[in-house]
Design a protein around this motif. Structure first.
Motif, PDB file in Angstrom:
ATOM      1  N   ASP A 157      69.604 -16.393 -46.860  1.00 30.51           N
ATOM      2  CA  ASP A 157      68.884 -16.226 -47.103  1.00 30.51           C
ATOM      3  C   ASP A 157      67.992 -16.931 -45.585  1.00 30.51           C
ATOM      4  N   THR A 158      68.118 -17.741 -46.441  1.00 32.61           N
ATOM      5  CA  THR A 158      67.693 -19.122 -45.219  1.00 32.61           C
ATOM      6  C   THR A 158      68.968 -20.156 -44.703  1.00 32.61           C
ATOM      7  N   PRO A 159      69.763 -19.370 -43.501  1.00 34.61           N
ATOM      8  CA  PRO A 159      70.604 -20.296 -43.047  1.00 34.61           C
ATOM      9  C   PRO A 159      69.584 -21.746 -42.073  1.00 34.61           C
ATOM     10  N   GLU A 160      70.879 -22.621 -42.573  1.00 30.28           N
ATOM     11  CA  GLU A 160      70.603 -23.939 -41.455  1.00 30.28           C
ATOM     12  C   GLU A 160      70.986 -23.593 -40.704  1.00 30.28           C
ATOM     13  N   ILE A 161      69.750 -24.363 -39.543  1.00 28.18           N
ATOM     14  CA  ILE A 161      70.277 -23.871 -38.107  1.00 28.18           C
ATOM     15  C   ILE A 161      69.247 -24.698 -37.794  1.00 28.18           C
ATOM     16  N   ILE A 162      69.751 -26.207 -37.243  1.00 26.08           N
ATOM     17  CA  ILE A 162      69.137 -27.147 -36.719  1.00 26.08           C
ATOM     18  C   ILE A 162      69.656 -27.143 -35.048  1.00 26.08           C
ATOM     19  N   ALA A 163      69.059 -27.592 -34.223  1.00 20.51           N
ATOM     20  CA  ALA A 163      68.988 -27.644 -32.899  1.00 20.51           C
ATOM     21  C   ALA A 163      69.175 -29.308 -32.211  1.00 20.51           C
ATOM     22  N   THR A 164      69.658 -30.033 -31.922  1.00 17.20           N
ATOM     23  CA  THR A 164      69.743 -31.465 -30.894  1.00 17.20           C
ATOM     24  C   THR A 164      69.987 -31.346 -29.527  1.00 17.20           C
ATOM     25  N   PRO A 165      68.589 -31.961 -29.409  1.00 18.43           N
ATOM     26  CA  PRO A 165      69.105 -32.228 -28.201  1.00 18.43           C
ATOM     27  C   PRO A 165      70.647 -33.604 -27.701  1.00 18.43           C
ATOM     28  N   ILE A 166      71.340 -32.961 -26.608  1.00 20.00           N
ATOM     29  CA  ILE A 166      71.798 -33.884 -25.785  1.00 20.00           C
ATOM     30  C   ILE A 166      71.528 -34.498 -24.888  1.00 20.00           C
ATOM     31  N   THR A 167      71.465 -35.787 -25.885  1.00 12.96           N
ATOM     32  CA  THR A 167      71.169 -37.392 -24.456  1.00 12.96           C
ATOM     33  C   THR A 167      71.695 -37.366 -23.369  1.00 12.96           C
ATOM     34  N   ARG A 168      72.781 -37.721 -23.426  1.00 16.09           N
ATOM     35  CA  ARG A 168      73.796 -37.576 -22.681  1.00 16.09           C
ATOM     36  C   ARG A 168      75.089 -36.651 -22.138  1.00 16.09           C
TER      37      ARG A 168
ATOM     38  N   THR B 255      81.330 -29.968 -48.147  1.00  8.51           N
ATOM     39  CA  THR B 255      81.088 -29.924 -49.483  1.00  8.51           C
ATOM     40  C   THR B 255      79.439 -29.962 -49.140  1.00  8.51           C
ATOM     41  N   SER B 256      78.488 -28.866 -49.412  1.00  6.90           N
ATOM     42  CA  SER B 256      77.359 -28.847 -49.413  1.00  6.90           C
ATOM     43  C   SER B 256      77.030 -29.426 -50.812  1.00  6.90           C
ATOM     44  N   VAL B 257      75.292 -30.208 -51.090  1.00  5.33           N
ATOM     45  CA  VAL B 257      74.969 -30.382 -52.421  1.00  5.33           C
ATOM     46  C   VAL B 257      73.274 -30.124 -52.037  1.00  5.33           C
ATOM     47  N   PHE B 258      72.937 -29.519 -53.004  1.00  2.00           N
ATOM     48  CA  PHE B 258      72.049 -28.828 -51.961  1.00  2.00           C
ATOM     49  C   PHE B 258      70.620 -28.348 -53.717  1.00  2.00           C
ATOM     50  N   ARG B 259      69.668 -27.886 -53.802  1.00  2.00           N
ATOM     51  CA  ARG B 259      68.548 -26.949 -54.375  1.00  2.00           C
ATOM     52  C   ARG B 259      68.540 -26.296 -54.053  1.00  2.00           C
TER      53      ARG B 259
ATOM     54  N   ALA C 178      68.214 -25.032 -58.737  1.00  2.00           N
ATOM     55  CA  ALA C 178      68.846 -26.158 -59.477  1.00  2.00           C
ATOM     56  C   ALA C 178      69.750 -25.913 -58.928  1.00  2.00           C
ATOM     57  N   VAL C 179      70.530 -27.523 -58.939  1.00  2.79           N
ATOM     58  CA  VAL C 179      71.443 -27.865 -58.238  1.00  2.79           C
ATOM     59  C   VAL C 179      72.648 -27.769 -57.814  1.00  2.79           C
ATOM     60  N   GLU C 180      73.016 -27.146 -56.600  1.00  6.46           N
ATOM     61  CA  GLU C 180      74.621 -25.602 -56.484  1.00  6.46           C
ATOM     62  C   GLU C 180      74.877 -27.037 -55.727  1.00  6.46           C
ATOM     63  N   ALA C 181      76.078 -27.141 -55.779  1.00  4.91           N
ATOM     64  CA  ALA C 181      77.293 -27.130 -54.954  1.00  4.91           C
ATOM     65  C   ALA C 181      78.615 -26.447 -53.791  1.00  4.91           C
ATOM     66  N   SER C 182      78.484 -26.286 -53.030  1.00  8.78           N
ATOM     67  CA  SER C 182      79.414 -25.015 -52.635  1.00  8.78           C
ATOM     68  C   SER C 182      80.161 -25.778 -51.367  1.00  8.78           C
ATOM     69  N   GLN C 183      81.154 -24.901 -50.266  1.00  6.59           N
ATOM     70  CA  GLN C 183      81.917 -25.337 -49.941  1.00  6.59           C
ATOM     71  C   GLN C 183      82.097 -24.399 -49.007  1.00  6.59           C
ATOM     72  N   GLU C 184      81.679 -25.202 -47.664  1.00  2.97           N
ATOM     73  CA  GLU C 184      81.223 -24.475 -46.238  1.00  2.97           C
ATOM     74  C   GLU C 184      81.443 -24.729 -45.309  1.00  2.97           C
ATOM     75  N   TRP C 185      81.477 -24.189 -44.305  1.00  2.43           N
ATOM     76  CA  TRP C 185      82.433 -24.325 -42.887  1.00  2.43           C
ATOM     77  C   TRP C 185      81.041 -24.338 -42.011  1.00  2.43           C
ATOM     78  N   GLN C 186      81.287 -25.827 -41.344  1.00  2.00           N
ATOM     79  CA  GLN C 186      80.371 -25.693 -40.114  1.00  2.00           C
ATOM     80  C   GLN C 186      80.337 -25.467 -38.699  1.00  2.00           C
ATOM     81  N   VAL C 187      79.363 -24.799 -38.265  1.00  2.00           N
ATOM     82  CA  VAL C 187      79.626 -24.627 -37.326  1.00  2.00           C
ATOM     83  C   VAL C 187      78.786 -25.112 -35.737  1.00  2.00           C
ATOM     84  N   LEU C 188      79.158 -25.494 -34.336  1.00  2.00           N
ATOM     85  CA  LEU C 188      78.775 -26.803 -33.997  1.00  2.00           C
ATOM     86  C   LEU C 188      78.215 -25.507 -32.324  1.00  2.00           C
TER      87      LEU C 188
END
Length: 121
Positions: free
Chosen positions: A96-107, A56-60, A64-74
């Motif tokens: 319109d504005t997809p979440e795309i977050i990159a995180t370095p693999i440290t090990r 469940t994602s909660v965001f503005r 408006a504050v929205e809440a929706s069910q989403e699937w995470q893809v890693l």
């Protein structure tokens, strides 16, 4: 297999393996998540994509504050493939504005990272 150290920047004093990333996005259906994952793997933009159960994602949005069910893809990929993966996600995603977050693999395991390097080359 490819040498994972060949993708890294010059040695980091902390020992980080900076040439590898996990990249996350979310989308509003399992079918769409599977399509994004499959497209990235077929295009060799990522070696692996894991789809997590609904969250469940909660965001503005639009004041408006929205809440929706989403699937995470890693996605597991290399720094060298990030730009192409991001472009693919922006094009294939219907938000319109997809979440795309990159995180370095440290090990990571050498064998696994070699496999990621090979699958994305």
């Amino acid at each position: 297999m490819a040498d994972p150290t060949a993708l890294n920047d010059p040695p980091d004093p902390t020992g980080r393996q900076a040439g590898f990333l996990t990249v996350m996005t979310t989308i509003d259906s399992e079918t769409k998540a599977r399509k994004l994952a499959r497209g990235a793997i077929e295009g060799r933009l990522a070696a692996c994509a894991q789809i997590s159960a609904p969250v469940t994602s909660v965001f503005r949005w639009d004041d408006a504050v929205e809440a929706s069910q989403e699937w995470q893809v890693l996605f597991k990929t290399t720094q060298a493939r990030y730009e192409a993966l991001e472009a693919y996600l922006l094009d294939a995603h219907d938000y319109d504005t997809p979440e795309i977050i990159a995180t370095p693999i440290t090990r990571g395991g050498t064998g696994y990272l070699s496999w990621v390097a090979e699958e994305t080359s």
